[in-house]
Design an enzyme around this catalytic site. Structure first.
Site, PDB file in Angstrom:
ATOM      1  N   ASP A  14      42.438  36.320  37.239  1.00  0.00           N
ATOM      2  CA  ASP A  14      43.050  37.423  37.989  1.00  0.00           C
ATOM      3  C   ASP A  14      44.561  37.235  37.976  1.00  0.00           C
ATOM      4  O   ASP A  14      45.061  36.123  37.768  1.00  0.00           O
ATOM      5  CB  ASP A  14      42.528  37.475  39.435  1.00  0.00           C
TER       6      ASP A  14
ATOM      7  N   GLU B 253      41.855  34.015  42.434  1.00  0.00           N
ATOM      8  CA  GLU B 253      42.712  32.925  42.883  1.00  0.00           C
ATOM      9  C   GLU B 253      43.915  33.431  43.659  1.00  0.00           C
ATOM     10  O   GLU B 253      44.346  32.820  44.633  1.00  0.00           O
ATOM     11  CB  GLU B 253      43.193  32.100  41.679  1.00  0.00           C
TER      12      GLU B 253
HETATM   13 ZN   LIG Z   1      47.855  30.828  39.279  1.00  0.00          ZN
END
Ligand SMILES: [Zn+2]
Length: 467
Positions: free
Chosen positions: A87, A150
């Site tokens: 992501d 994340e």
């Molecule tokens: Zn990162």
């Protein structure tokens, strides 16, 4: 094994793979979230793209509720984990190149995620393929663990480790080389205006949409007359070398200011647009709740990012200064001011004492505070043999000493019992993660691929496992 030569041989393939992954705009999008795409369609597509690469190359692959997944090789009880994420943060404004194009120019590949963390993910993935194809016997399993969330709170790995094995050792290629063995604690703090009354001056204020980024734009809607403030606004912009605009609309005046985005782990590398705009407004507003808000912004975040005014400042030898980033700043007439802050606190921070001090200090202001999340500091001992192996590998490939570092960012390493961040930003390279025109040097991408392949073979290879 000549890992460097092997990585160079694969250069075109590595670039092509990274371009494909960059072209998937894997930004969190709750609006398109579903069971098949818990973080929106972009992150789900990027995760599936990686897993499909693993399947096609004959690796064992597992998808965990479309939130995370892994690609695995090797045999044995023990597990070496390599933690990556696919992501990315939103592109933001001011790009020269298409943020999802993967343009190659001057030895760099440009795109959102090039260095955080799609480039490193592709490097680690090719490193695994190189070790496999070289036929190196492994006495551990090696797992590329891929998260899809994340940047927005680790829901991916939280879910992953609910059911999947915790690696006995691991590294996260999601930060800097050489090796980060200490990561600061990360607390999200919300400052809200305790007492306020609509005073008809500031009607709306909005800046930022992530606490982990310095906001690069701020907007306010006010009842100030444009003609009264346009001159001082121009000179304010000049003094601060900033850009901005004033427009009149339906009898209201809208003021926009631009700053510079940066990662919350070092707010001083950016220019906080919310702070810029609030400081300007503070000069023009009369006493009242609107000014209480801008005054608090100025006092708490106007001149420094270390939390002195708030009583939160602290520093230690292992990890340095505690830092504060006012990443989301809002004001409405009906709700008053709301400031969401990411605090990165030192490894030995006396957390409870500091929070109490801050609450005491806030009594002198119109604001109160609440802690919305808190992730404790993370630290792996410098003497650990696992760390020493990574140091040996790094030195072998760069000729440089592998010093141990401490940072204010949260990498995946912190979710591992024994994990460190290992690359892939080389010392001396500009840190462009989360910024406009994010890029990775192609030569760094290749060098890191070789380093990861060597690390995997030394950490999971038979000779090492038998010791
Ligand atoms: Zn990162």
């Amino acid at each position: 094994m000549e890992w460097k030569e092997e990585a160079i041989r694969r250069q075109e393939q590595i670039i092509g793979d990274l371009q494909q992954l960059v072209s998937i705009p894997s930004v969190l999008d709750e609006g398109s979230a579903s069971k098949e795409a818990p973080f929106g369609t972009g992150p789900a597509r990027a995760l599936e793209w990686m897993l499909e690469e693993g399947r096609r190359a004959g690796f064992a692959v597992k998808d965990i509720d479309h939130m995370a997944g892994h690609i695995e090789m090797g045999e044995g009880e023990e597990l070496l984990g390599i933690l990556c994420h696919i992501d990315v943060v939103p592109a933001g404004s001011d790009w020269t190149y298409g943020p999802f194009d993967g343009t190659v120019e001057d030895g760099k590949l440009f795109g959102r995620g090039a260095i955080d963390d799609k480039g490193p993910t592709i490097a680690a993935w090719h490193a695994m393929k190189m070790v496999k194809e070289a036929g190196i016997p492994l006495s551990k399993r090696v797992r590329l663990i891929i998260g899809a969330d994340e940047e927005s709170g680790f829901r991916c790995v939280d879910r992953y480790f609910e059911t999947e094995d915790m690696p006995s050792i691991g590294f996260a290629p999601d930060a800097d080389f050489p090796i980060i063995h200490a990561e600061k604690g990360i607390a999200s703090i919300i400052f809200s205006q305790r007492s306020f009354e609509p005073d008809g001056q500031l009607l709306e204020f909005h800046s930022g949409n992530r606490t982990n980024m310095v906001p690069d734009q701020a907007e306010a809607v006010t009842t100030l007359k444009a003609s009264d403030i346009v001159n001082i606004f121009e000179s304010y912009l000049n003094i601060n070398s900033a850009r901005g605009s004033i427009t009149e609309q339906d009898g209201y005046t809208k003021i926009t200011v631009h700053g510079k985005s940066a990662h919350a782990m070092e707010p001083d590398q950016g220019i906080n647009a919310a702070v810029l705009l609030a400081s300007f407004l503070n000069r023009t507003l009369e006493e009242g709740s609107s000014k209480d808000f801008t005054q608090f912004m100025l006092d708490a975040f106007g001149t420094e990012t270390r939390g002195q005014f708030l009583g939160l400042a602290f520093n230690d030898e292992v990890s340095g200064d505690t830092t504060l980033n006012a990443g989301i700043v809002e004001f409405t007439e009906s709700g008053g001011g709301l400031i969401k802050v990411s605090m990165r606190y030192s490894v030995t921070y006396p957390f409870n004492d500091k929070i109490e001090t801050c609450k005491d200090r806030l009594e002198q202001t119109a604001f109160q505070m609440a802690i919305s999340s808190n992730s404790k500091p993370h630290h792996v001992d410098a003497e650990d043999p696992f760390i020493q192996t990574l140091q040996d590998v790094y030195t072998a490939h760069t000729g440089d000493q592998a010093d141990l570092l401490a940072i204010g960012g949260g990498t995946y390493a912190r979710v591992l019992e024994k994990g460190v961040a290992f690359g892939m930003l080389f010392p001396g390279r500009e840190d462009v993660a989360h910024q406009a025109d994010e890029y990775v040097y192609i030569e760094d991408l290749i060098k890191a691929t070789a380093i990861y392949a060597d690390a995997i073979s030394r950490l999971a290879g038979e000779q090492k496992g038998d010791q």
